[in-house]
Design a protein around this motif. Structure first.
Motif, PDB file in Angstrom:
ATOM      1  N   GLU A  42      -0.588  -2.572  -6.164  1.00 58.78           N
ATOM      2  CA  GLU A  42      -1.956  -2.855  -5.720  1.00 58.78           C
ATOM      3  C   GLU A  42      -2.250  -4.346  -5.826  1.00 58.78           C
ATOM      4  OE1 GLU A  42      -3.905   1.448  -6.979  1.00 58.78           O
ATOM      5  OE2 GLU A  42      -3.712  -0.137  -8.482  1.00 58.78           O
ATOM      6  N   TYR A  43      -1.782  -4.969  -6.894  1.00 51.85           N
ATOM      7  CA  TYR A  43      -1.972  -6.406  -7.053  1.00 51.85           C
ATOM      8  C   TYR A  43      -1.342  -7.158  -5.870  1.00 51.85           C
ATOM      9  CZ  TYR A  43      -1.367 -11.169  -8.583  1.00 51.85           C
ATOM     10  OH  TYR A  43      -1.378 -12.541  -8.631  1.00 51.85           O
ATOM     11  N   SER A  84      -0.656  -5.999  -2.922  1.00 57.67           N
ATOM     12  CA  SER A  84      -1.404  -5.683  -1.701  1.00 57.67           C
ATOM     13  C   SER A  84      -2.645  -6.572  -1.591  1.00 57.67           C
ATOM     14  CB  SER A  84      -1.796  -4.204  -1.711  1.00 57.67           C
ATOM     15  OG  SER A  84      -2.536  -3.883  -0.567  1.00 57.67           O
ATOM     16  N   GLN A 131      -9.242  -0.943  -8.530  1.00 55.82           N
ATOM     17  CA  GLN A 131      -8.392   0.211  -8.826  1.00 55.82           C
ATOM     18  C   GLN A 131      -7.210  -0.221  -9.689  1.00 55.82           C
ATOM     19  OE1 GLN A 131      -8.768   3.575  -8.242  1.00 55.82           O
ATOM     20  NE2 GLN A 131      -6.987   3.654  -9.587  1.00 55.82           N
ATOM     21  N   ALA A 132      -6.623  -1.363  -9.372  1.00 56.81           N
ATOM     22  CA  ALA A 132      -5.494  -1.865 -10.156  1.00 56.81           C
ATOM     23  C   ALA A 132      -5.903  -2.108 -11.609  1.00 56.81           C
ATOM     24  CB  ALA A 132      -4.952  -3.158  -9.538  1.00 56.81           C
ATOM     25  N   ILE A 185      -9.236  -2.865  -4.049  1.00 47.38           N
ATOM     26  CA  ILE A 185      -7.863  -2.601  -4.503  1.00 47.38           C
ATOM     27  C   ILE A 185      -7.666  -3.136  -5.921  1.00 47.38           C
ATOM     28  CG2 ILE A 185      -5.441  -3.223  -4.118  1.00 47.38           C
ATOM     29  CD1 ILE A 185      -6.082  -3.104  -1.075  1.00 47.38           C
ATOM     30  N   ASP A 203      -5.826   1.074 -13.357  1.00 48.90           N
ATOM     31  CA  ASP A 203      -4.447   1.524 -13.584  1.00 48.90           C
ATOM     32  C   ASP A 203      -3.774   0.737 -14.702  1.00 48.90           C
ATOM     33  OD1 ASP A 203      -4.581   3.467 -11.570  1.00 48.90           O
ATOM     34  OD2 ASP A 203      -3.970   2.035 -10.025  1.00 48.90           O
ATOM     35  N   GLY A 245       0.819  -1.210   0.000  1.00 45.88           N
ATOM     36  CA  GLY A 245       0.000   0.000   0.000  1.00 45.88           C
ATOM     37  C   GLY A 245       0.851   1.257   0.000  1.00 45.88           C
ATOM     38  N   ALA A 290       2.281   1.571  -3.478  1.00 43.21           N
ATOM     39  CA  ALA A 290       1.282   2.060  -4.439  1.00 43.21           C
ATOM     40  C   ALA A 290       1.085   3.568  -4.311  1.00 43.21           C
ATOM     41  CB  ALA A 290      -0.044   1.335  -4.244  1.00 43.21           C
ATOM     42  N   LYS A 292       1.914   1.214 -10.179  1.00 41.05           N
ATOM     43  CA  LYS A 292       0.906   1.313  -9.125  1.00 41.05           C
ATOM     44  C   LYS A 292       0.030   0.065  -9.135  1.00 41.05           C
ATOM     45  CE  LYS A 292      -2.546   4.348  -7.195  1.00 41.05           C
ATOM     46  NZ  LYS A 292      -3.899   4.681  -7.534  1.00 41.05           N
TER      47      LYS A 292
END
Length: 167
Positions: A104-105, A107, A133-134, A130, A137, A88, A91, A100
């Protein structure tokens, strides 16, 4: 199957970190090489300490390799909560969307591994957020969609999981 998939991604991300150590400050590079040497000898605590020292030595500069090494070691040492926190932090400092997404992956992966130790629906929901969001990205990374599909399946959201598996 999930463990095998996660392990293969772990290995590929670990190889990537070893390739780019060259462009760092010499002290940081030395600490990362030392971490890698300790890891090869399966002295994981010492490897983690060296990677954390490398991150400290990088001070005001950003060290992707340091974060990646720390997270991978924490996962290898079965410290998923620490790995999720470290990923985290990585990221939050990442300089590109692809990087990022990689943080995130990892995390989310750590949260899934933590859930295997002690089931917690909130951790799975956090991992799903998460991973969503990844995927924004880096939408082309199949590992993100695969892991999110697994998370959704664990949450008993089969139709949403199928969508991720198909992505």
């Amino acid at each position: 199957f999930l463990y095998l998939t996660l392990s293969l991604v772990f290995l590929s991300s670990n190889l990537t970190s070893q390739q780019s150590v060259v462009s760092l400050d010499p002290k940081v590079s030395a600490a990362l090489r030392e971490s890698g040497d300790f890891q090869k000898r399966e002295q994981l605590s010492s490897a983690l300490e060296s990677a954390q020292r490398a991150l400290k030595l990088s001070k005001n500069t950003y060290c992707e390799e340091c974060y990646r090494q720390i997270v991978n070691l924490q996962l290898e040492m079965d410290l998923p909560k620490d790995a999720a926190d470290s990923a985290g932090a990585w990221a939050a400092r990442a300089t590109s969307p692809k990087e990022k997404a990689a943080a995130e992956y990892l995390s989310a992966r750590a949260l899934v591994l933590s859930d295997r130790q002690k089931h917690d629906e909130k951790q799975l929901e956090r991992a799903d957020r998460i991973l969503r969001q990844a995927s924004l990205d880096d939408p082309s990374d199949p590992a993100i969609h695969l892991l999110d599909g697994r998370v959704l399946a664990l949450m008993k959201k089969e139709s949403d999981a199928r969508v991720q598996f198909a992505a």
